[in-house]
Design an enzyme around this catalytic site. Structure first.
Site, short mmCIF file in Angstrom:
data_model
loop_
_atom_site.label_atom_id
_atom_site.label_comp_id
_atom_site.label_asym_id
_atom_site.label_seq_id
_atom_site.Cartn_x
_atom_site.Cartn_y
_atom_site.Cartn_z
NE ARG A 181 -2.47 1.15 3.53
CZ ARG A 181 -3.15 0.92 4.66
NH1 ARG A 181 -4.42 0.55 4.59
NH2 ARG A 181 -2.58 1.06 5.83
CE LYS A 236 -2.06 4.82 7.22
NZ LYS A 236 -3.25 5.41 7.78
CD GLU A 293 -11.63 6.12 4.70
OE1 GLU A 293 -11.09 5.18 5.31
OE2 GLU A 293 -11.09 6.70 3.74
N1 PLP Z 1 -9.06 4.65 6.82
C1 PLP Z 1 -8.20 5.61 7.14
C2 PLP Z 1 -8.47 6.99 6.69
C3 PLP Z 1 -7.05 5.30 7.91
O1 PLP Z 1 -6.18 6.23 8.25
C4 PLP Z 1 -6.83 3.96 8.32
C5 PLP Z 1 -5.64 3.60 9.08
O2 PLP Z 1 -4.68 3.11 8.57
C6 PLP Z 1 -7.77 2.99 7.95
C7 PLP Z 1 -8.87 3.37 7.20
C8 PLP Z 1 -7.59 1.57 8.33
O3 PLP Z 1 -6.61 0.96 7.54
P1 PLP Z 1 -5.79 -0.27 8.09
O4 PLP Z 1 -6.78 -1.31 8.45
O5 PLP Z 1 -4.95 -0.69 6.94
O6 PLP Z 1 -5.02 0.20 9.24
C1 COI Z 2 -3.72 3.37 11.53
O1 COI Z 2 -4.73 2.76 11.90
O2 COI Z 2 -2.62 2.83 11.40
C2 COI Z 2 -3.79 4.78 11.22
O3 COI Z 2 -2.99 5.23 10.47
C3 COI Z 2 -4.84 5.58 11.84
C4 COI Z 2 -4.41 6.94 12.34
C5 COI Z 2 -3.54 6.91 13.53
C6 COI Z 2 -3.96 7.84 11.26
#
Ligand code: PLP
Ligand code: COI
Length: 341
Positions: free
Chosen positions: A83, A185, A221
């Protein structure tokens, strides 16, 4: 005996604690250097760095878990590496190789082993990989040099109370544009979410829910997590959209719901005026883990799902299975766990 640290693991929230070592690698003249661990947590960069002016930066988040036997493991670090490469392509930064990404995560965890919280405390070691454009520059263009780094910090729950339901409100703001950077991200997405988050918190909500930026009719989200709902007929449903962050937790839950809990799963549009199709709802992410959603406020009305105080049975099962896999108590699908040895 290795080093021990004096931390009250059960009381940790989601905040920065300086650990001993971080990984750093520099990109210059078209290539990454070999990278190394350093004790220095201060970056010294040019005032002209693109990361400072034009938001040319991206980051990741993943965790190291201590198992009952005292081993340490990472959850799907390759997915974060992949990612991050996708984020890099979107904002024209050089990709860091996935195998080196995973190896750097392992190096950082090993070097900070004392900070990996004990099994049973609920706490974990959060890893924060990031990349920034650096070097002397003034025009809006990709940087000539980059820094890739990973630091780590022990954390507890992101939303207060962990597995207790929290309420969210639908924001009037957008998190991302229809063909913008929502799926990457990148820091800019989060800068834009600070004000809506502050407004939500001041009104007594844990965070906001963003709707799709084109029509404002569908759930996208949360500020830092994806949304899921459980329908009356026991389906796991989560929004599909090109402008949300493709959550690794969400994709893992889609598999857990199907293969471990025997549920039907759907990635599709979730309309904000059809919330009564769900009997339970939650937010999922690395930091958020699974946070049950008590209710969502939309147009001045709070829609309560299962309960504002109790966790629904399916959400609980999903949580137990996912965290069981992450902490080594439940057998993981092939390739999900990387042991730190
Ligand atoms: N959506 C956003 C905007 C986020 O910052 C995160 C955190 O990483 C997620 C969703 C969840 O992603 P993940 O499950 O890969 O941590
Ligand atoms: C995560 O869940 O890793 C995130 O990046 C969420 C937040 C701290 C930005």
């Amino acid at each position: 005996m290795g080093k021990t640290v004096d931390i009250d693991w059960g009381k940790l929230g989601f905040s920065y604690i300086k650990t001993d070592y971080r990984y750093i690698s520099y990109w210059k003249d078209g290539k990454w250097d070999e990278g190394r661990l350093t004790e220095d947590n201060i970056l010294h960069i040019s005032e002209g760095s693109t990361a400072l002016h034009y938001g040319q930066q991206c980051f990741e988040g993943l965790k190291a878990y201590r198992t009952k036997e005292g081993k340490i493991q990472l959850f799907r670090p390759d997915r974060n590496g992949i990612r991050m490469q996708e984020s890099c392509r979107r904002i024209m930064m050089p990709e860091f190789p996935v195998d080196r990404f995973v190896d750097a995560c392992i190096q950082v965890v090993k070097a900070n082993e004392a900070y990996v919280p004990p099994y049973g405390t609920g706490a974990t070691l959060y890893l924060r990989p990031f990349m920034i454009g650096v070097g002397d520059n003034i025009g809006v263009r990709p940087a000539s040099e980059y820094i890739f780094s990973i630091f780590c910090t022990p954390v507890g729950p992101y939303f207060k109370g962990g597995m207790k339901p929290v309420n969210f409100m639908v924001s009037d703001y957008d998190r991302a544009a229809p063909f913008g950077t929502g799926a990457a991200k990148v820091g800019g997405n989060y800068a834009g979410s600070l004000l809506p988050h502050e407004i939500a918190v001041k009104k007594g909500f844990a965070d906001c829910i963003y709707l799709d930026p084109a029509t404002h009719t569908k759930i996208e989200e949360v500020g830092a997590a994806n949304f899921f709902g459980i329908t009356k007929d026991n389906k796991f449903v989560t929004p599909e959209s090109p402008s949300i962050l493709p959550s690794i937790t969400k994709y893992s839950l889609l598999e857990v719901a199907k293969d471990y809990l025997g549920m039907e799963v759907e990635e599709r549009d979730v309309y904000i005026d059809k919330l009564d199709e769900f009997v339970e709802a939650g937010a999922c992410g690395t930091a958020a883990v699974i946070t049950p959603i008590g209710g969502i406020e939309y147009k001045g009305k709070l829609h309560v799902f299962y309960s504002e105080t109790e966790v629904g049975p399916i959400t609980k099962k999903l949580y137990d299975t996912l965290t069981g896999i992450q902490f080594g108590d439940v057998e993981a699908p092939e390739g999900w766990i990387v042991e730190v040895k």
